[in-house]
Motif scaffolding. Structure first.
Motif, PDB file in Angstrom:
ATOM      1  N   GLY A   1      -1.447   6.739  -1.392  1.00  0.00           N
ATOM      2  CA  GLY A   1      -0.888   7.960  -1.797  1.00  0.00           C
ATOM      3  C   GLY A   1       0.850   7.788  -2.100  1.00  0.00           C
ATOM      4  O   GLY A   1       1.006   8.352  -3.542  1.00  0.00           O
ATOM      5  N   ARG A   2       1.797   6.986  -1.939  1.00  0.00           N
ATOM      6  CA  ARG A   2       2.535   7.301  -2.514  1.00  0.00           C
ATOM      7  C   ARG A   2       2.715   6.028  -3.616  1.00  0.00           C
ATOM      8  O   ARG A   2       3.430   6.328  -4.353  1.00  0.00           O
ATOM      9  CB  ARG A   2       3.430   6.231  -1.658  1.00  0.00           C
ATOM     10  N   LEU A   3       1.417   5.158  -3.694  1.00  0.00           N
ATOM     11  CA  LEU A   3       1.462   4.793  -5.279  1.00  0.00           C
ATOM     12  C   LEU A   3       1.083   5.935  -6.557  1.00  0.00           C
ATOM     13  O   LEU A   3       1.033   5.541  -7.708  1.00  0.00           O
ATOM     14  CB  LEU A   3       1.003   3.526  -4.771  1.00  0.00           C
ATOM     15  N   ALA A   4      -0.112   6.619  -5.986  1.00  0.00           N
ATOM     16  CA  ALA A   4      -0.538   7.859  -6.789  1.00  0.00           C
ATOM     17  C   ALA A   4       0.617   8.826  -7.370  1.00  0.00           C
ATOM     18  O   ALA A   4       1.016   9.082  -8.295  1.00  0.00           O
ATOM     19  CB  ALA A   4      -1.449   8.683  -5.956  1.00  0.00           C
TER      20      ALA A   4
ATOM     21  N   ARG B   1      -5.182   9.049 -10.451  1.00  0.00           N
ATOM     22  CA  ARG B   1      -6.063   9.621  -9.417  1.00  0.00           C
ATOM     23  C   ARG B   1      -7.405   8.516  -9.374  1.00  0.00           C
ATOM     24  O   ARG B   1      -8.159   8.842  -8.320  1.00  0.00           O
ATOM     25  CB  ARG B   1      -7.392   9.827 -11.408  1.00  0.00           C
ATOM     26  N   ASP B   2      -7.812   7.181  -9.738  1.00  0.00           N
ATOM     27  CA  ASP B   2      -8.747   6.250  -9.657  1.00  0.00           C
ATOM     28  C   ASP B   2      -8.118   5.677  -8.573  1.00  0.00           C
ATOM     29  O   ASP B   2      -8.735   4.959  -7.341  1.00  0.00           O
ATOM     30  CB  ASP B   2      -7.885   4.488 -10.599  1.00  0.00           C
ATOM     31  N   ILE B   3      -6.643   5.432  -8.340  1.00  0.00           N
ATOM     32  CA  ILE B   3      -5.685   5.081  -6.957  1.00  0.00           C
ATOM     33  C   ILE B   3      -6.444   6.110  -5.884  1.00  0.00           C
ATOM     34  O   ILE B   3      -6.988   5.607  -4.323  1.00  0.00           O
ATOM     35  CB  ILE B   3      -4.644   5.263  -6.819  1.00  0.00           C
ATOM     36  N   LEU B   4      -6.220   7.140  -5.718  1.00  0.00           N
ATOM     37  CA  LEU B   4      -6.986   8.462  -5.597  1.00  0.00           C
ATOM     38  C   LEU B   4      -8.380   8.066  -4.714  1.00  0.00           C
ATOM     39  O   LEU B   4      -8.796   8.328  -3.463  1.00  0.00           O
ATOM     40  CB  LEU B   4      -6.728   9.814  -5.780  1.00  0.00           C
ATOM     41  N   ALA B   5      -8.835   8.086  -5.941  1.00  0.00           N
ATOM     42  CA  ALA B   5     -10.528   8.510  -6.039  1.00  0.00           C
ATOM     43  C   ALA B   5     -11.164   6.512  -4.585  1.00  0.00           C
ATOM     44  O   ALA B   5     -11.509   6.586  -3.434  1.00  0.00           O
ATOM     45  CB  ALA B   5     -11.209   7.466  -6.853  1.00  0.00           C
ATOM     46  N   GLY B   6     -10.670   5.948  -5.109  1.00  0.00           N
ATOM     47  CA  GLY B   6     -10.865   4.497  -3.697  1.00  0.00           C
ATOM     48  C   GLY B   6     -10.529   4.994  -2.643  1.00  0.00           C
ATOM     49  O   GLY B   6     -11.516   4.796  -1.589  1.00  0.00           O
TER      50      GLY B   6
ATOM     51  N   ASN C   1      -3.877  13.111   0.781  1.00  0.00           N
ATOM     52  CA  ASN C   1      -4.327  12.132  -0.382  1.00  0.00           C
ATOM     53  C   ASN C   1      -5.780  13.368  -1.167  1.00  0.00           C
ATOM     54  O   ASN C   1      -5.243  13.153  -2.378  1.00  0.00           O
ATOM     55  CB  ASN C   1      -5.303  10.779  -0.276  1.00  0.00           C
ATOM     56  N   LEU C   2      -5.724  14.667  -0.740  1.00  0.00           N
ATOM     57  CA  LEU C   2      -6.402  15.408  -1.406  1.00  0.00           C
ATOM     58  C   LEU C   2      -5.758  16.804  -2.140  1.00  0.00           C
ATOM     59  O   LEU C   2      -5.182  16.919  -3.111  1.00  0.00           O
ATOM     60  CB  LEU C   2      -7.173  16.081   0.068  1.00  0.00           C
ATOM     61  N   ALA C   3      -3.922  16.765  -1.438  1.00  0.00           N
ATOM     62  CA  ALA C   3      -3.413  17.465  -1.958  1.00  0.00           C
ATOM     63  C   ALA C   3      -2.627  16.697  -2.927  1.00  0.00           C
ATOM     64  O   ALA C   3      -2.901  17.712  -3.876  1.00  0.00           O
ATOM     65  CB  ALA C   3      -2.129  17.415  -0.659  1.00  0.00           C
ATOM     66  N   LEU C   4      -2.863  15.153  -3.260  1.00  0.00           N
ATOM     67  CA  LEU C   4      -2.277  14.392  -4.121  1.00  0.00           C
ATOM     68  C   LEU C   4      -3.791  15.073  -5.621  1.00  0.00           C
ATOM     69  O   LEU C   4      -3.263  14.476  -7.169  1.00  0.00           O
ATOM     70  CB  LEU C   4      -1.919  13.104  -4.090  1.00  0.00           C
ATOM     71  N   MET C   5      -4.168  15.044  -5.171  1.00  0.00           N
ATOM     72  CA  MET C   5      -6.080  14.308  -5.908  1.00  0.00           C
ATOM     73  C   MET C   5      -5.589  16.302  -6.779  1.00  0.00           C
ATOM     74  O   MET C   5      -5.674  16.421  -8.153  1.00  0.00           O
ATOM     75  CB  MET C   5      -7.229  14.294  -5.148  1.00  0.00           C
TER      76      MET C   5
END
Length: 606
Positions: free
Chosen positions: A351-354, A367-372, A383-387
């Motif tokens: 999440g931090r990286l995203a 998006r790619d980081i969070l999807a994984g 991570n849902l919030a960040l997505m």
């Protein structure tokens, strides 16, 4: 005619008596000359090992006991001594093997089972530890150490009532134990019996004055009781005894911050003078500095910590947060990426990286980081919030509306009054003064989102006071109504978890003064989150600029690209707002009027 010189057997017997009399150095002097003649004798090796252990020569003791067992296999007491020595050294896996081998020949031996329980607990194999302690207790009901260990483990496993029963049994067997008061304090604390916990921890520090965990427990009890000066004093005792006790440092400084006492963060400075090479301590200090937005000093501390431990991902995480605070998202992305490479299973690092990618203008990478990350942890609220932010940045309106359907997933409910009250207003007339009295601090927590106000300590709904329990019952009914009307959707990150049974996972009250507000945030440990209004300034309802209103969808520009609010709700006294925990939310400050008093909680599906 003179007497004959003592035989080797007599010298060995003398050495044993000296050891039993607490004179290991004299015993050692007698044993040394016997080594050439008796070095292969198991009895000699056992006594020599016990002497070596007394003289803090653990490696030698372990070697001697191993030689004794090789010379005479099947010595149960020798195997138990070896197992405990290996455990004390930290070689718990070897110790486990020794205890298991001993139990193969004596499966009901309480001492061997006790040792196995201690090592499996140290390894983290709690089911095996529980089984070993329970078998040991059955084999020897009067073994106080077994009862105490079993009680402490049951408490740790979330069974404090059962744990306390075992600890009380141990107390009857060994009332002079130096460790029992602490373990009873932990059990009482888990049962929310703070008066008895305080008494137990007080006795614990009387018996073992240099036990930092007991001072820490005592401080927590005093803090919840509102004795902030006593709590600060006890926390300081804990960190003075154990300068690297990170949890105590954090609690001490959070208490100093919230109560306005002097010396905020000074405990870290003092501890680092004693342990300048402690990278974890320096990293914890940097994290606290970052929380109060002192990013420059935090950056200096974390740079030194990384010099000491260059491959530690948690330190790289703190570095990245400092760089985000300094508005250097590209460099922050590099720090988070380095941490993520070393700990790819850490969802918070993904999440931090995203976040860093988003702030750097690279939402596709985010998006790619969070999807994984969400593929392996689909209910991770952060991570849902960040997505949801990524989808807005990428302009994917369909996916964003599906994920954040405010119309279906957000409800403002008017809570029904408890039995015996004509209205919620009448109930609030009694509830509000009690809630205000539970606000024991003067400033907001450094790790929370409120500004210009205070928050209660601990879990509010654990308070047995009738007013709190009546409020809890009414809110529970409202949550059940909310869940019952949710649509079914097995693919949805929120709706797929819906069921009739649920538990409160956190509860607290917030008191905001003039100008107070909540920064935009989400609730990482919830599924459903809430805001319930007990007292509001009169200006809120009539405010043309939405002072004090609840807003959804506006992001926090400290960690994400700034996006505007998408939904506004006017609060009113007695109203409960419920929404998915991953929804961004906050409050608009109110510039005039009286205080705002709310209750909030998180819910998890059972």
């Amino acid at each position: 005619m003179g007497s004959a010189p003592p035989s080797a057997a007599q010298r060995l017997a003398s050495a044993l008596r000296l050891l039993q009399a607490g004179q290991p150095q004299q015993a050692d002097a007698l044993l040394g000359p016997l080594m050439p003649a008796m070095g292969g004798d198991p009895d000699y090796l056992n006594i020599a090992a016990a002497v070596a252990l007394q003289l803090k020569r653990a490696e030698q003791a372990i070697d001697l006991w191993r030689r004794s067992l090789a010379a005479r296999p099947g010595q149960l007491r020798t195997a138990i001594s070896l197992g405990h020595a290996l455990r004390a050294k930290g070689d718990v896996h070897s110790a486990r093997g020794v205890f298991e081998a001993a139990l193969a020949t004596a499966p009901q031996d309480a001492d061997a089972l006790f040792g196995l329980g201690l090592v499996t607990q140290a390894i983290g194999d709690f089911p095996a530890a529980l089984s070993a302690f329970e078998r040991a207790a059955a084999a020897s009901g009067r073994h106080a150490g077994v009862r105490e260990a079993l009680g402490a483990l049951l408490t740790q496993l979330g069974r404090p009532q059962d744990g306390l029963a075992q600890l009380d049994a141990a107390l009857r067997l060994n009332p002079a134990s130096t460790t029992l008061p602490h373990n009873r304090g932990v059990a009482f604390e888990a049962l929310r019996r703070d008066r008895e916990a305080g008494e137990a921890f007080t006795e614990a520090v009387r018996r073992l004055p240099r036990q930092p965990a007991s001072w820490f427990g005592l401080a927590n009890v005093w803090r919840r009781a509102g004795d902030m000066a006593g709590a600060v004093s006890a926390y300081r005792q804990a960190v003075a005894i154990a300068p690297s006790f990170l949890e105590a440092h954090e609690a001490l400084n959070e208490t100093l911050w919230q109560t306005g006492h002097e010396g905020y963060l000074s405990s870290y400075v003092a501890a680092l003078r004693q342990a300048p090479q402690d990278a974890a301590l320096r990293g914890a200090y940097a994290r606290q500095l970052s929380r109060i937005r002192n990013y420059d000093e935090a950056g200096q501390e974390i740079a030194e910590a990384l010099r000491l431990a260059p491959d530690e991902p948690s330190l790289m995480d703190v570095l990245g947060q400092c760089l985000i605070g300094q508005k250097r998202p590209g460099e922050a992305a590099e720090a988070f990426a380095a941490a993520f490479r070393r700990a790819p299973e850490d969802a918070r690092l993904s999440g931090r990286l995203a976040e860093a990618y988003m702030l750097s203008g690279e939402p596709s990478k985010a998006r790619d980081i969070l999807a994984g990350a969400l593929a392996s942890a689909p209910h991770d609220q952060e991570n849902l919030a960040l997505m949801s932010v990524v989808l807005r940045l990428l302009g994917d309106e369909t996916a964003c509306r599906y994920m954040c359907d405010y119309e279906q997933l957000v409800q403002a409910l008017d809570v029904e009054p408890p039995e015996g009250y004509a209205s919620m207003s009448a109930f609030h007339d009694e509830l509000a003064p009690y809630l205000v009295a539970q606000h024991l601090t003067q400033r907001h927590p450094t790790d929370q989102t409120l500004r210009g106000g205070t928050q209660t300590l601990g879990a509010l709904f654990d308070d047995p006071h009738p007013l709190i329990q009546r409020l809890r019952e009414q809110l529970e009914k409202a949550v059940a109504r909310y869940i019952a009307q949710l649509p079914q959707d097995s693919r949805h990150p929120f709706l797929s978890r819906a069921g009739a049974a649920f538990d409160f996972s956190g509860s607290w009250s917030v008191r905001l003064g003039k100008g107070g507000f909540h920064t935009n945030h989400i609730h990482p440990r919830g599924w459903i989150s809430s805001a319930y209004y007990v007292r509001l300034p009169k200006d809120v309802a009539a405010s043309p600029d939405r002072q004090g209103w609840f807003k959804l969808g506006e992001t926090n520009p400290d960690t994400c690209p700034a996006l505007p609010a998408e939904e506004w709700i006017m609060p009113s006294e007695g109203r409960l707002i419920l929404f998915p925990s991953y929804f961004w939310h906050g409050t608009h400050p109110f510039a005039q009027g009286e205080e705002r008093l709310t209750v909030a909680f998180d819910v998890l599906p059972r």
